[in-house]
Write a protein that holds these residues in place. Structure first.
Motif, mmCIF file in Angstrom:
data_model
loop_
_atom_site.group_PDB
_atom_site.id
_atom_site.type_symbol
_atom_site.label_atom_id
_atom_site.label_comp_id
_atom_site.label_asym_id
_atom_site.label_seq_id
_atom_site.Cartn_x
_atom_site.Cartn_y
_atom_site.Cartn_z
ATOM 1 N N THR A 160 0.836 -1.205 0.000
ATOM 2 C CA THR A 160 0.000 0.000 0.000
ATOM 3 C C THR A 160 0.867 1.249 0.000
ATOM 4 O O THR A 160 0.589 2.224 -0.706
ATOM 5 C CB THR A 160 -0.927 0.018 1.226
ATOM 6 O OG1 THR A 160 -1.724 -1.171 1.224
ATOM 7 C CG2 THR A 160 -1.830 1.237 1.202
ATOM 8 N N PHE A 161 1.935 1.221 0.778
ATOM 9 C CA PHE A 161 2.853 2.353 0.842
ATOM 10 C C PHE A 161 3.484 2.623 -0.522
ATOM 11 O O PHE A 161 3.556 3.769 -0.973
ATOM 12 C CB PHE A 161 3.951 2.062 1.874
ATOM 13 C CG PHE A 161 5.137 2.970 1.772
ATOM 14 C CD1 PHE A 161 5.067 4.291 2.188
ATOM 15 C CD2 PHE A 161 6.329 2.502 1.238
ATOM 16 C CE1 PHE A 161 6.162 5.139 2.086
ATOM 17 C CE2 PHE A 161 7.440 3.336 1.137
ATOM 18 C CZ PHE A 161 7.346 4.656 1.556
ATOM 19 N N ALA A 162 3.934 1.554 -1.200
ATOM 20 C CA ALA A 162 4.569 1.706 -2.515
ATOM 21 C C ALA A 162 3.587 2.274 -3.536
ATOM 22 O O ALA A 162 3.943 3.134 -4.346
ATOM 23 C CB ALA A 162 5.108 0.355 -2.991
ATOM 24 N N VAL A 163 2.343 1.797 -3.496
ATOM 25 C CA VAL A 163 1.315 2.285 -4.425
ATOM 26 C C VAL A 163 1.014 3.763 -4.180
ATOM 27 O O VAL A 163 0.965 4.571 -5.112
ATOM 28 C CB VAL A 163 0.025 1.448 -4.298
ATOM 29 C CG1 VAL A 163 -1.100 2.087 -5.114
ATOM 30 C CG2 VAL A 163 0.267 0.023 -4.772
ATOM 31 N N LEU A 164 0.827 4.130 -2.905
ATOM 32 C CA LEU A 164 0.532 5.521 -2.563
ATOM 33 C C LEU A 164 1.683 6.442 -2.950
ATOM 34 O O LEU A 164 1.471 7.554 -3.456
ATOM 35 C CB LEU A 164 0.235 5.648 -1.061
ATOM 36 C CG LEU A 164 -1.065 5.009 -0.567
ATOM 37 C CD1 LEU A 164 -1.164 5.128 0.948
ATOM 38 C CD2 LEU A 164 -2.268 5.675 -1.223
ATOM 39 N N PHE B 87 13.076 0.625 -2.889
ATOM 40 C CA PHE B 87 13.318 -0.129 -1.660
ATOM 41 C C PHE B 87 12.064 -0.882 -1.207
ATOM 42 O O PHE B 87 12.149 -2.030 -0.750
ATOM 43 C CB PHE B 87 13.769 0.815 -0.547
ATOM 44 C CG PHE B 87 15.136 1.403 -0.778
ATOM 45 C CD1 PHE B 87 16.094 0.725 -1.503
ATOM 46 C CD2 PHE B 87 15.458 2.656 -0.271
ATOM 47 C CE1 PHE B 87 17.354 1.258 -1.721
ATOM 48 C CE2 PHE B 87 16.712 3.203 -0.485
ATOM 49 C CZ PHE B 87 17.665 2.509 -1.210
ATOM 50 N N ALA B 88 10.911 -0.233 -1.331
ATOM 51 C CA ALA B 88 9.662 -0.878 -0.925
ATOM 52 C C ALA B 88 9.377 -2.100 -1.783
ATOM 53 O O ALA B 88 8.933 -3.141 -1.274
ATOM 54 C CB ALA B 88 8.505 0.121 -1.009
ATOM 55 N N CYS B 89 9.619 -1.988 -3.090
ATOM 56 C CA CYS B 89 9.400 -3.125 -3.994
ATOM 57 C C CYS B 89 10.339 -4.286 -3.648
ATOM 58 O O CYS B 89 9.943 -5.464 -3.689
ATOM 59 C CB CYS B 89 9.604 -2.696 -5.440
ATOM 60 S SG CYS B 89 8.307 -1.613 -6.079
ATOM 61 N N CYS B 90 11.589 -3.961 -3.309
ATOM 62 C CA CYS B 90 12.544 -5.012 -2.911
ATOM 63 C C CYS B 90 12.083 -5.702 -1.632
ATOM 64 O O CYS B 90 12.158 -6.936 -1.514
ATOM 65 C CB CYS B 90 13.925 -4.411 -2.709
ATOM 66 S SG CYS B 90 14.725 -3.828 -4.229
ATOM 67 N N LEU B 91 11.607 -4.925 -0.678
ATOM 68 C CA LEU B 91 11.136 -5.496 0.585
ATOM 69 C C LEU B 91 9.893 -6.342 0.360
ATOM 70 O O LEU B 91 9.741 -7.417 0.957
ATOM 71 C CB LEU B 91 10.844 -4.371 1.580
ATOM 72 C CG LEU B 91 10.469 -4.795 3.006
ATOM 73 C CD1 LEU B 91 11.576 -5.644 3.620
ATOM 74 C CD2 LEU B 91 10.197 -3.557 3.870
#
Length: 239
Positions: A85-89, A224-228
């Protein structure tokens, strides 16, 4: 299954990034408040078309503030849903910023027209609306200017045309009145529109620098969010 190096480092980077992003959100809120206060004085306007940009910056700062807090929680709790959700936002915010930058460039000439119209409107109401009169006087004193385009603009206003004068805020020195003559050295001859444009060009560089810095951190945050997300989805236990 724990990954000792890579994913542990990514989790730390996501957390650190969100702290930096949180600071960027606070910076945008501060810039939005400053721009709103400054434009209220410098542009002498209250219309939505003129105040929209500072308000948009302020709202964006508040959104970034909360999104970054959401990202921190997602990274700390290793929640795939929260990190996704964070990555999308964050991606949506980045796209909105690009759209806003394009719109600002496309409509930059319209902004000048709006400012000039509001300046003329304020001049016509000079002396009738006390708060507006005080703002016009403050504008002319702060920018060392007189009228919209130049001091002769006041000659088109009925109350000043009759006496061949300009407001006292146009005076270079503190006098009881300012008579207008082509060779006069007692008043500011340049218009306020020029001063406002110079002020905006000077400060737009600061805003652009801040925006580029925030955009850079947003791209890093998305990566970074996508990697996580990939690590969590693969079933790794991120420590």
């Amino acid at each position: 299954m724990a990954v000792e190096g890579g994913m542990k480092c990514v989790k730390f980077l996501v957390f650190v990034f969100n702290f930096i992003f949180w600071v960027c959100g606070v910076a945008l809120v501060a810039i939005g408040i400053y721009a709103q206060v400054a434009l209220d004085k410098a542009l002498v306007v209250s219309s939505a078309s003129a105040t929209g940009s500072p308000i948009a910056i302020l709202v964006l700062g508040v959104i970034i503030f909360f999104v970054s807090f959401f990202g921190c929680c997602g990274a700390w709790k290793e929640s795939y849903c929260m990190v996704t959700t964070f990555a999308v936002l964050l991606s949506i915010i980045f796209l909105v910023e690009i759209a806003a930058a394009i719109a600002g460039y496309v409509f930059k000439d319209k902004v000048r027209s709006v400012v000039e119209d509001r300046l003329w409107d304020a001049m016509r109401k000079y002396g009738e609306d006390e708060p507006l009169t005080e703002m016009v006087d403050e504008l002319q004193r702060d920018f060392d200017c007189c009228g919209a385009n130049n001091y002769t603009d006041w000659a088109t206003i009925e109350r000043f045309r009759a006496n061949d004068t300009v407001p006292r805020s146009c005076c270079r020195v503190n006098t009881t009145s300012c008579n207008v003559h082509p060779t006069s050295t007692t008043i500011y001859e340049k218009g306020c529109l020029q001063g406002i444009e110079a002020w905006m060009k000077k400060h737009i560089l600061i805003v652009a620098a801040v925006a580029l810095g925030i955009a850079f951190f947003e791209i890093l945050g998305i990566i970074f969010a996508c990697c996580l997300m990939k690590g969590i989805r693969s079933g790794y236990e991120v420590m």
